[in-house]
Scaffold this motif. Structure first.
Motif, PDB file in Angstrom:
ATOM      1  N   MET A 157       4.653  48.112  33.897  1.00 47.89           N
ATOM      2  CA  MET A 157       5.599  48.032  35.011  1.00 47.89           C
ATOM      3  C   MET A 157       6.332  46.692  34.993  1.00 47.89           C
ATOM      4  SD  MET A 157       4.422  47.478  38.910  1.00 47.89           S
ATOM      5  CE  MET A 157       5.429  46.407  39.875  1.00 47.89           C
ATOM      6  N   ALA A 158       7.653  46.767  34.898  1.00 49.22           N
ATOM      7  CA  ALA A 158       8.433  45.512  34.870  1.00 49.22           C
ATOM      8  C   ALA A 158       8.369  44.830  36.239  1.00 49.22           C
ATOM      9  CB  ALA A 158       9.874  45.828  34.508  1.00 49.22           C
ATOM     10  N   ARG A 159       8.130  43.536  36.220  1.00 45.15           N
ATOM     11  CA  ARG A 159       8.060  42.794  37.491  1.00 45.15           C
ATOM     12  C   ARG A 159       9.124  41.698  37.506  1.00 45.15           C
ATOM     13  NH1 ARG A 159       3.057  43.385  35.573  1.00 45.15           N
ATOM     14  NH2 ARG A 159       1.715  44.741  36.787  1.00 45.15           N
ATOM     15  N   ASN A 160       9.757  41.522  38.654  1.00 44.39           N
ATOM     16  CA  ASN A 160      10.668  40.393  38.811  1.00 44.39           C
ATOM     17  C   ASN A 160       9.888  39.241  39.412  1.00 44.39           C
ATOM     18  OD1 ASN A 160      12.836  41.715  37.764  1.00 44.39           O
ATOM     19  ND2 ASN A 160      13.507  42.511  39.750  1.00 44.39           N
ATOM     20  N   ILE A 161       9.936  38.115  38.705  1.00 43.92           N
ATOM     21  CA  ILE A 161       9.137  36.949  39.112  1.00 43.92           C
ATOM     22  C   ILE A 161      10.063  35.899  39.707  1.00 43.92           C
ATOM     23  CG2 ILE A 161       7.442  35.251  38.312  1.00 43.92           C
ATOM     24  CD1 ILE A 161       6.557  38.060  37.467  1.00 43.92           C
ATOM     25  N   LEU A 162       9.642  35.319  40.811  1.00 47.18           N
ATOM     26  CA  LEU A 162      10.391  34.206  41.405  1.00 47.18           C
ATOM     27  C   LEU A 162       9.479  32.983  41.391  1.00 47.18           C
ATOM     28  CD1 LEU A 162      13.024  33.397  42.871  1.00 47.18           C
ATOM     29  CD2 LEU A 162      11.929  34.027  45.021  1.00 47.18           C
ATOM     30  N   VAL A 163       9.945  31.915  40.734  1.00 50.58           N
ATOM     31  CA  VAL A 163       9.156  30.677  40.656  1.00 50.58           C
ATOM     32  C   VAL A 163       9.846  29.621  41.511  1.00 50.58           C
ATOM     33  CG1 VAL A 163       8.486  28.774  39.122  1.00 50.58           C
ATOM     34  CG2 VAL A 163       8.215  31.149  38.358  1.00 50.58           C
ATOM     35  N   VAL A 164       9.096  29.038  42.444  1.00 49.21           N
ATOM     36  CA  VAL A 164       9.674  27.966  43.259  1.00 49.21           C
ATOM     37  C   VAL A 164       9.423  26.655  42.503  1.00 49.21           C
ATOM     38  CG1 VAL A 164       9.760  26.870  45.524  1.00 49.21           C
ATOM     39  CG2 VAL A 164       9.062  29.285  45.320  1.00 49.21           C
ATOM     40  N   ALA A 165      10.493  26.096  41.949  1.00 51.00           N
ATOM     41  CA  ALA A 165      10.366  24.865  41.145  1.00 51.00           C
ATOM     42  C   ALA A 165      10.420  23.649  42.065  1.00 51.00           C
ATOM     43  CB  ALA A 165      11.482  24.810  40.117  1.00 51.00           C
ATOM     44  N   GLU A 166       9.824  22.570  41.600  1.00 54.25           N
ATOM     45  CA  GLU A 166       9.789  21.350  42.421  1.00 54.25           C
ATOM     46  C   GLU A 166      10.257  20.142  41.618  1.00 54.25           C
ATOM     47  OE1 GLU A 166       6.484  20.218  45.216  1.00 54.25           O
ATOM     48  OE2 GLU A 166       5.573  21.929  44.214  1.00 54.25           O
ATOM     49  N   VAL A 167      10.832  19.204  42.338  1.00 55.08           N
ATOM     50  CA  VAL A 167      11.305  17.964  41.719  1.00 55.08           C
ATOM     51  C   VAL A 167      10.586  16.800  42.371  1.00 55.08           C
ATOM     52  CG1 VAL A 167      13.319  16.437  41.549  1.00 55.08           C
ATOM     53  CG2 VAL A 167      13.585  18.874  41.131  1.00 55.08           C
ATOM     54  N   ARG A 168      10.169  15.843  41.556  1.00 56.17           N
ATOM     55  CA  ARG A 168       9.611  14.606  42.123  1.00 56.17           C
ATOM     56  C   ARG A 168      10.245  13.428  41.395  1.00 56.17           C
ATOM     57  NH1 ARG A 168       3.275  13.406  42.549  1.00 56.17           N
ATOM     58  NH2 ARG A 168       3.435  14.499  44.521  1.00 56.17           N
ATOM     59  N   ASN A 169      10.665  12.455  42.161  1.00 59.85           N
ATOM     60  CA  ASN A 169      11.345  11.273  41.604  1.00 59.85           C
ATOM     61  C   ASN A 169      12.460  11.667  40.637  1.00 59.85           C
ATOM     62  OD1 ASN A 169       9.532   9.670  43.020  1.00 59.85           O
ATOM     63  ND2 ASN A 169       8.078   9.643  41.320  1.00 59.85           N
ATOM     64  N   LEU A 225       3.823  42.913  47.364  1.00 63.13           N
ATOM     65  CA  LEU A 225       4.227  41.601  46.848  1.00 63.13           C
ATOM     66  C   LEU A 225       3.007  40.727  46.508  1.00 63.13           C
ATOM     67  CD1 LEU A 225       6.421  39.330  46.559  1.00 63.13           C
ATOM     68  CD2 LEU A 225       6.152  38.941  49.021  1.00 63.13           C
ATOM     69  N   ILE A 226       3.100  40.041  45.361  1.00 62.78           N
ATOM     70  CA  ILE A 226       2.034  39.114  44.953  1.00 62.78           C
ATOM     71  C   ILE A 226       2.544  37.691  45.165  1.00 62.78           C
ATOM     72  CG2 ILE A 226       0.649  38.283  43.005  1.00 62.78           C
ATOM     73  CD1 ILE A 226       0.963  41.077  41.735  1.00 62.78           C
ATOM     74  N   VAL A 227       1.780  36.887  45.875  1.00 58.33           N
ATOM     75  CA  VAL A 227       2.150  35.484  46.106  1.00 58.33           C
ATOM     76  C   VAL A 227       0.997  34.630  45.599  1.00 58.33           C
ATOM     77  CG1 VAL A 227       2.819  33.776  47.851  1.00 58.33           C
ATOM     78  CG2 VAL A 227       3.441  36.166  48.171  1.00 58.33           C
ATOM     79  N   LYS A 286      14.985  40.330  45.056  1.00 57.10           N
ATOM     80  CA  LYS A 286      14.060  41.491  45.026  1.00 57.10           C
ATOM     81  C   LYS A 286      12.835  41.202  44.148  1.00 57.10           C
ATOM     82  CE  LYS A 286      17.615  44.981  45.851  1.00 57.10           C
ATOM     83  NZ  LYS A 286      18.787  44.108  45.946  1.00 57.10           N
ATOM     84  N   ALA A 287      12.172  40.072  44.430  1.00 57.86           N
ATOM     85  CA  ALA A 287      11.033  39.660  43.596  1.00 57.86           C
ATOM     86  C   ALA A 287       9.794  40.496  43.902  1.00 57.86           C
ATOM     87  CB  ALA A 287      10.744  38.181  43.832  1.00 57.86           C
ATOM     88  N   ASP A 288       8.984  40.695  42.854  1.00 60.83           N
ATOM     89  CA  ASP A 288       7.690  41.376  43.019  1.00 60.83           C
ATOM     90  C   ASP A 288       6.550  40.356  43.069  1.00 60.83           C
ATOM     91  OD1 ASP A 288       8.765  44.097  42.599  1.00 60.83           O
ATOM     92  OD2 ASP A 288       9.223  43.292  40.608  1.00 60.83           O
ATOM     93  N   VAL A 289       6.808  39.180  42.487  1.00 57.45           N
ATOM     94  CA  VAL A 289       5.779  38.133  42.418  1.00 57.45           C
ATOM     95  C   VAL A 289       6.453  36.800  42.728  1.00 57.45           C
ATOM     96  CG1 VAL A 289       4.089  36.967  40.927  1.00 57.45           C
ATOM     97  CG2 VAL A 289       4.597  39.390  40.543  1.00 57.45           C
TER      98      VAL A 289
END
Ligand code: FAD
Length: 320
Positions: free
Chosen positions: A1-13, A149-151, A87-90
């Motif tokens: 099953m194809a999943r759409n993944i959303l990654v919350v990226a972070e920046v420091r300095n 949804l998977i978090v 429309k993310a699944d993860v």
């Protein structure tokens, strides 16, 4: 099953945090032909190309004055907006200070299952299976989200990031965050001057405990760390005694580190300390008590006085 993944990226300095790339790699491993989208909510001066090079198919740079500093309501609202549009699944994020706060709120908002502090993720029989430590690292549990949804938050330094491939291509799009009535606002951020290597991202950590005896006693540890390009950490007893700043504390109530090499100097190995470092790849313990519990988790043990052993190591590494 194809999943759409959303990654919350972070920046420091001003730099993308390595755990963002690790989350992209985790996402790729479970996407099964779906897409991996990275989203940046902070107003950092980052163009997104590095996220594409590390495996994202698409980057969403969210703009909004109220997103400059992290606030739970501001970031949650912006993340929700991107999540619905993509429309993310993860949804994945590093198990960082912000990740620990934001993703449980996001999971709650969407009535989703939440996996916290995963150290591994894989596909098994078509399901996404996470591994996470429990009981302060004494045992590991494998978990799945049974529906919807998977978090999940991913512990830094555990999933290998993909090599950067400058030849990869992908879309970088801008999105405007809807205005929000913030219940809390950040008036001012007083940043501690950045000293040396970031502890949670360091490949080598030299840590001192009560055995270091004083702030002055940390000096040989800093000298060794400089030669090795390492970060300096500490036990809570060392921080409590005022030998160093609490920002250096590693353990259950401090930071979690998983470097390639952890050198524990004058640290007994209490369970609360092990909770923050026992997943390090190679552990070296220097302790004058041969019965110290730290030797049970150490790959290499040196029974001796740290004030003799540490300068010797520094001298030998310098000579290499
Ligand atoms: P000690 O246990 O006093 O050990 C010092 C060691 O130094 C000894 O083994 C001694 O043999 C050795 N030594 C002394 N002199 C020398 C020398 N010259 N050369 C070589 N070795 C020497 N602790 C953490 O670290 N992180 C946490 O996040 C944390 N959270 C906690 C949360 C809770 C709820 C509680 C109850 C405790 C927590 N603790 C935490 C505290 C923890 O239980 C221990 O008290 C602490 O880790 C001990 O620190 P230490 O090993 O530096 O000190």
């Amino acid at each position: 099953m194809a999943r759409n993944i959303l990654v919350v990226a972070e920046v420091r300095n001003g730099q993308l945090r390595p755990v963002s790339f690790e989350c992209i790699a985790a996402g790729r491993a479970i996407a099964e032909g779906g897409s991996v989208t990275a989203v940046l909510l902070s107003q950092a001066d980052v163009d997104g190309s590095e996220l594409i090079a590390r495996g994202a198919d698409r980057v969403v740079l969210v703009k909004g004055e109220h997103l400059k500093e992290y606030t739970p309501d501001g970031w949650l609202s912006a993340l929700q907006q991107v999540y619905l549009a993509e429309k993310a699944d993860v949804v994945l994020m590093g198990h960082t200070g912000i990740g620990r706060d934001l993703l449980p709120r996001f999971a709650m908002r969407n009535a989703a299952g939440m996996i916290s502090d995963a150290i591994a993720v894989k596909l098994e029989g078509g399901q996404v299976v996470f591994t996470r430590p429990i009981y302060a690292g004494k045992a590991y549990v494998t978990q799945i989200v049974t529906e919807g949804l998977i978090v999940a938050t991913i512990r830094p330094n555990n999933v290998a990031a993909l090599e950067a491939d400058a030849g990869r291509s992908g879309d970088v799009v801008q999105s405007e965050a809807a205005p929000v009535d913030l219940r809390t606002v950040v008036k001012e951020v007083v940043r501690q001057a950045a000293t040396g290597v970031d502890l949670t991202a360091a490949k080598i950590v030299v840590a001192g405990g009560r055995g270091v005896k004083s702030a002055e006693g940390f000096k040989p540890l800093y000298e060794l760390a400089e030669v090795l390009g390492a970060a300096v950490g500490a036990s809570r007893a060392a921080a409590d005694a005022g030998f160093c700043d609490y920002a250096l504390q590693i353990g259950q109530t401090g930071k979690t580190v998983t470097p390639d090499l952890y050198i524990a100097c004058g640290i007994s190995g209490a369970i609360q300390h092990l909770a923050g470092m026992s997943a390090s790849k190679v552990i070296v313990a220097i302790n004058k008590d041969p019965e110290a519990p730290i030797f049970k988790v150490a790959d290499y043990g040196i029974v001796g006085d740290l004030f003799e052993v540490v300068p010797l190591l520094t001298r030998e590494f310098k000579a290499l």
